[in-house]
Design a protein around this motif. Structure first.
Motif, PDB file in Angstrom:
ATOM      1  N   VAL A 123       0.864  -1.177   0.000  1.00 50.74           N
ATOM      2  CA  VAL A 123       0.000   0.000   0.000  1.00 50.74           C
ATOM      3  C   VAL A 123       0.906   1.234   0.000  1.00 50.74           C
ATOM      4  O   VAL A 123       1.600   1.492   0.988  1.00 50.74           O
ATOM      5  CB  VAL A 123      -0.925   0.041   1.239  1.00 50.74           C
ATOM      6  CG1 VAL A 123      -1.828   1.269   1.190  1.00 50.74           C
ATOM      7  CG2 VAL A 123      -1.753  -1.230   1.337  1.00 50.74           C
ATOM      8  N   PRO A 124       0.942   2.004  -1.100  1.00 50.13           N
ATOM      9  CA  PRO A 124       1.786   3.197  -1.142  1.00 50.13           C
ATOM     10  C   PRO A 124       1.410   4.182  -0.041  1.00 50.13           C
ATOM     11  O   PRO A 124       0.235   4.278   0.351  1.00 50.13           O
ATOM     12  CB  PRO A 124       1.500   3.789  -2.523  1.00 50.13           C
ATOM     13  CG  PRO A 124       0.934   2.660  -3.321  1.00 50.13           C
ATOM     14  CD  PRO A 124       0.220   1.782  -2.345  1.00 50.13           C
ATOM     15  N   VAL A 149      -1.730   6.602  -0.153  1.00 55.69           N
ATOM     16  CA  VAL A 149      -3.129   6.165  -0.024  1.00 55.69           C
ATOM     17  C   VAL A 149      -3.359   5.358   1.249  1.00 55.69           C
ATOM     18  O   VAL A 149      -4.425   4.756   1.405  1.00 55.69           O
ATOM     19  CB  VAL A 149      -3.569   5.333  -1.250  1.00 55.69           C
ATOM     20  CG1 VAL A 149      -3.533   6.168  -2.516  1.00 55.69           C
ATOM     21  CG2 VAL A 149      -2.750   4.066  -1.394  1.00 55.69           C
ATOM     22  N   ASP A 186      -8.750   3.337  -5.541  1.00 52.29           N
ATOM     23  CA  ASP A 186      -8.309   3.372  -6.939  1.00 52.29           C
ATOM     24  C   ASP A 186      -8.052   4.791  -7.426  1.00 52.29           C
ATOM     25  O   ASP A 186      -7.152   5.025  -8.236  1.00 52.29           O
ATOM     26  CB  ASP A 186      -9.355   2.707  -7.843  1.00 52.29           C
ATOM     27  CG  ASP A 186      -9.312   1.193  -7.770  1.00 52.29           C
ATOM     28  OD1 ASP A 186      -8.344   0.659  -7.183  1.00 52.29           O
ATOM     29  OD2 ASP A 186     -10.233   0.538  -8.281  1.00 52.29           O
ATOM     30  N   LEU A 194      -4.452   6.130  -7.054  1.00 51.55           N
ATOM     31  CA  LEU A 194      -3.350   5.244  -7.447  1.00 51.55           C
ATOM     32  C   LEU A 194      -2.980   5.413  -8.909  1.00 51.55           C
ATOM     33  O   LEU A 194      -3.862   5.571  -9.763  1.00 51.55           O
ATOM     34  CB  LEU A 194      -3.755   3.785  -7.227  1.00 51.55           C
ATOM     35  CG  LEU A 194      -3.829   3.285  -5.795  1.00 51.55           C
ATOM     36  CD1 LEU A 194      -4.460   1.902  -5.780  1.00 51.55           C
ATOM     37  CD2 LEU A 194      -2.452   3.242  -5.164  1.00 51.55           C
ATOM     38  N   ARG A 222       0.128   0.512 -10.058  1.00 50.63           N
ATOM     39  CA  ARG A 222       0.095   0.050  -8.660  1.00 50.63           C
ATOM     40  C   ARG A 222      -1.251  -0.546  -8.269  1.00 50.63           C
ATOM     41  O   ARG A 222      -1.405  -1.036  -7.150  1.00 50.63           O
ATOM     42  CB  ARG A 222       0.403   1.224  -7.703  1.00 50.63           C
ATOM     43  CG  ARG A 222       1.743   1.894  -7.905  1.00 50.63           C
ATOM     44  CD  ARG A 222       2.921   0.966  -7.669  1.00 50.63           C
ATOM     45  NE  ARG A 222       2.978   0.399  -6.347  1.00 50.63           N
ATOM     46  CZ  ARG A 222       3.549   0.993  -5.284  1.00 50.63           C
ATOM     47  NH1 ARG A 222       4.108   2.193  -5.427  1.00 50.63           N
ATOM     48  NH2 ARG A 222       3.595   0.401  -4.114  1.00 50.63           N
ATOM     49  N   ARG A 223      -2.252  -0.467  -9.146  1.00 50.44           N
ATOM     50  CA  ARG A 223      -3.600  -0.872  -8.754  1.00 50.44           C
ATOM     51  C   ARG A 223      -3.709  -2.354  -8.432  1.00 50.44           C
ATOM     52  O   ARG A 223      -4.399  -2.737  -7.494  1.00 50.44           O
ATOM     53  CB  ARG A 223      -4.599  -0.498  -9.859  1.00 50.44           C
ATOM     54  CG  ARG A 223      -4.959   0.979  -9.830  1.00 50.44           C
ATOM     55  CD  ARG A 223      -5.925   1.368 -10.908  1.00 50.44           C
ATOM     56  NE  ARG A 223      -6.153   2.817 -10.855  1.00 50.44           N
ATOM     57  CZ  ARG A 223      -6.566   3.527 -11.870  1.00 50.44           C
ATOM     58  NH1 ARG A 223      -6.791   2.942 -13.037  1.00 50.44           N
ATOM     59  NH2 ARG A 223      -6.758   4.828 -11.744  1.00 50.44           N
ATOM     60  N   VAL A 271      -2.332  -3.149  -4.849  1.00 49.91           N
ATOM     61  CA  VAL A 271      -3.126  -2.550  -3.771  1.00 49.91           C
ATOM     62  C   VAL A 271      -4.505  -3.200  -3.707  1.00 49.91           C
ATOM     63  O   VAL A 271      -5.025  -3.482  -2.619  1.00 49.91           O
ATOM     64  CB  VAL A 271      -3.238  -1.021  -3.959  1.00 49.91           C
ATOM     65  CG1 VAL A 271      -4.114  -0.416  -2.867  1.00 49.91           C
ATOM     66  CG2 VAL A 271      -1.858  -0.389  -3.925  1.00 49.91           C
TER      67      VAL A 271
END
Length: 397
Positions: free
Chosen positions: A202-203, A206, A323, A326, A330-331, A334
C-alpha cells in the motif's frame, strides 16, 4: 468457430455467474452436513473458512497470471477447479473431503473474479460499454446470491440434495466452460512470458484512504461471512424453521441487496456513500441482533437487506476511493492487498462466532458478533467523517 463480440461477452458473463454460484451452493446444505457427519456450528465455520483460504491463495499465487498466460486459459483453469470441487462434494464422506472441496472452490473463485471482471471490460461491445462495470458486479454478486437460492430449492424439494446440488453445479460449469472456450482471447500473450506472484503493498500516499476503506470493508465482509456460514444454524436452531429454501432465500437477499446498492449508487460521491453505508450496516446489525432476541424471520430478512445494502456501498465505494489515488501500475497490488483484508474478514470473525456459539449458544453468538462488528462500522464512520471535514477545511473557496 467464431462468435460475435456481444455473444462472447454474454457467454463470459454467464460463466461468471455460474462460477460464483458454485462457491455458495453449499450454504443451505450445512445443516444437512451437521447431521450427516455429526459436527457442530463451529466446525461449519471452519469448513466455510477453508473457502477463504483458497481465495487468498489464488489472489496471491495467480492474481497476475492472466496478463502472462492469457485470460481464457485462466478462466478455464478456474472452471476446472470448480468442477473438481463439485466432484469432491458429490463423493464427500468426511470432514476432510468438505474442507478440500471448499479450498478448491475458493481457488476457483479467487482466479475467476479478477480475470472475468477484466475480460468483460475488454470484451464489452461499444453500445454496452457504460454498463460493463454494473454487469460485472451483477454477475459476481448475483452469482454468489443465486448459489444458496438454487441449492436451497433443490435441497428442499428434490431428493438426494447433497449430491443433486453438485450434479447441477457440474452441468452448469460444463456449459460455462464451453462458453469460455469459444470466447476470443483479449490479451496478446508474448512468447516466453512467465507468470509471477502478486506482490502486496500500500503506497504511503493512499494509506489513510486504504485504512478507512478497509475498516468499513472488513465490517461488511464479516457480515457476509456470518450470513453465508452461520445463518443456516440460526434459521434452523433459533428460528426453528426447517426449510432449506428459506435459508437459501435469506442468504440470497443479502447478496441481492448488495448488488443492487453497488449498481444503483455507482455514481455517488465515494466518501459520503461510505459514511452512510456504515450507518446502514450498523442499523442492519442492530436489527440482526433484534431478530435473534425476538425470534422473528421477517425481522431477520429486514436485517439481511439492510446489511447487504451497507456492505455493498462500503465495499464498492471504498474500492473507488482507493483506486482514485493510485497510478495504474500500482492498482493490482493494492487491490489484492484490499481483498486479502476482506477475505480475512469473511472468515476469521465467523470462526469466532462459531466458537462462541459452541460455548454459549447461537443467540449469544449472534448478538455478540453484531455488537462487535457494529462497533467496527462505527469506527469507520467516525474516521470517514473526520477525513471529510479535513478535506472540506482545506478545499479552496
Amino acid at each position: 468457430m467464431t462468435r460475435s463480440r456481444a455473444a462472447s461477452f454474454v457467454g463470459v458473463a454467464f460463466a461468471f455467474v455460474v462460477a460464483m454460484m458454485g462457491t455458495t451452493m453449499p450454504t443451505p446444505l450445512y445443516s444437512l452436513y451437521e447431521v450427516e457427519f455429526g459436527f457442530s456450528v463451529f466446525v461449519v465455520t471452519l469448513v466455510f473458512a477453508a473457502y477463504a483460504v483458497g481465495v487468498l491463495g489464488a489472489l496471491l499465487a495467480f492474481g497476475r497470471w492472466s496478463d502472462s498466460l492469457g485470460r481464457r486459459p485462466m478462466l478455464l483453469g478456474a472452471i476446472a477447479f470448480g468442477l473438481v470441487s463439485a466432484v469432491v462434494f458429490v463423493t464427500a464422506d468426511s470432514l476432510t473431503a468438505l474442507v478440500i472441496g471448499r479450498v478448491l472452490s475458493g481457488l476457483s473463485a479467487g482466479i475467476f473474479v479478477g480475470t472475468a471482471t477484466v475480460t468483460l471490460l475488454e470484451l464489452v461491445p461499444d453500445r454496452w460499454r457504460d454498463r460493463a462495470p454494473a454487469i460485472a458486479t451483477a454477475a459476481n454478486i448475483g452469482g454468489l446470491g443465486l448459489g444458496p437460492l438454487v441449492a436451497g430449492l433443490l435441497a428442499e424439494y428434490l431428493p438426494q440434495p447433497l449430491r443433486l446440488t453438485f450434479f447441477v453445479d457440474i452441468a452448469l460449469l460444463v456449459v460455462a466452460g464451453v462458453a469460455v472456450f469459444f470466447a476470443p482471447e483479449t490479451v496478446r500473450v508474448a512468447a516466453g512470458a512467465r507468470p509471477h506472484m502478486q506482490r502486496l503493498s500500500v503506497p504511503i500516499e493512499v494509506r489513510g484512504t486504504f485504512l478507512r476503506a478497509s475498516i468499513g470493508g472488513f465490517a461488511g465482509f464479516a457480515v457476509l461471512g456470518l450470513f453465508t456460514a452461520v445463518s443456516p444454524g440460526f434459521i434452523g436452531g433459533v428460528l426453528e424453521i426447517d426449510n432449506h429454501a428459506v435459508t437459501g432465500a435469506v442468504v440470497f437477499s443479502v447478496f441481492a441487496a448488495s448488488a443492487v446498492a453497488q449498481i444503483a449508487l455507482r455514481r455517488a460521491d465515494p466518501v459520503s456513500a461510505q459514511r452512510w453505508g456504515c450507518l446502514v450496516l450498523m442499523l442492519g446489525l442492530v436489527v440482526l441482533a433484534l431478530s435473534l432476541l425476538v425470534v422473528s424471520l421477517p425481522v431477520l430478512v429486514i436485517a439481511a437487506l439492510l446489511c447487504g445494502v451497507g456492505q455493498g456501498v462500503t465495499f464498492s465505494n471504498g474500492m473507488s476511493t482507493i483506486d482514485a489515488g493510485l497510478p495504474a501500475e500500482r492498482r493490482a497490488e493494492v487491490t489484492s492487498t484490499f481483498f486479502v483484508v476482506l477475505y480475512i474478514a469473511i472468515s476469521v470473525p465467523v470462526i469466532g462466532a462459531g466458537s462462541v456459539a459452541n460455548e454459549w449458544g447461537l443467540v449469544t453468538a449472534g448478538v455478540v458478533f453484531s455488537v462487535i462488528i457494529a462497533a467496527l462500522a462505527a469506527v469507520a464512520f467516525v474516521l470517514l467523517t473526520l477525513d471529510g471535514r479535513k478535506v472540506g477545511a482545506i478545499r479552496p473557496s
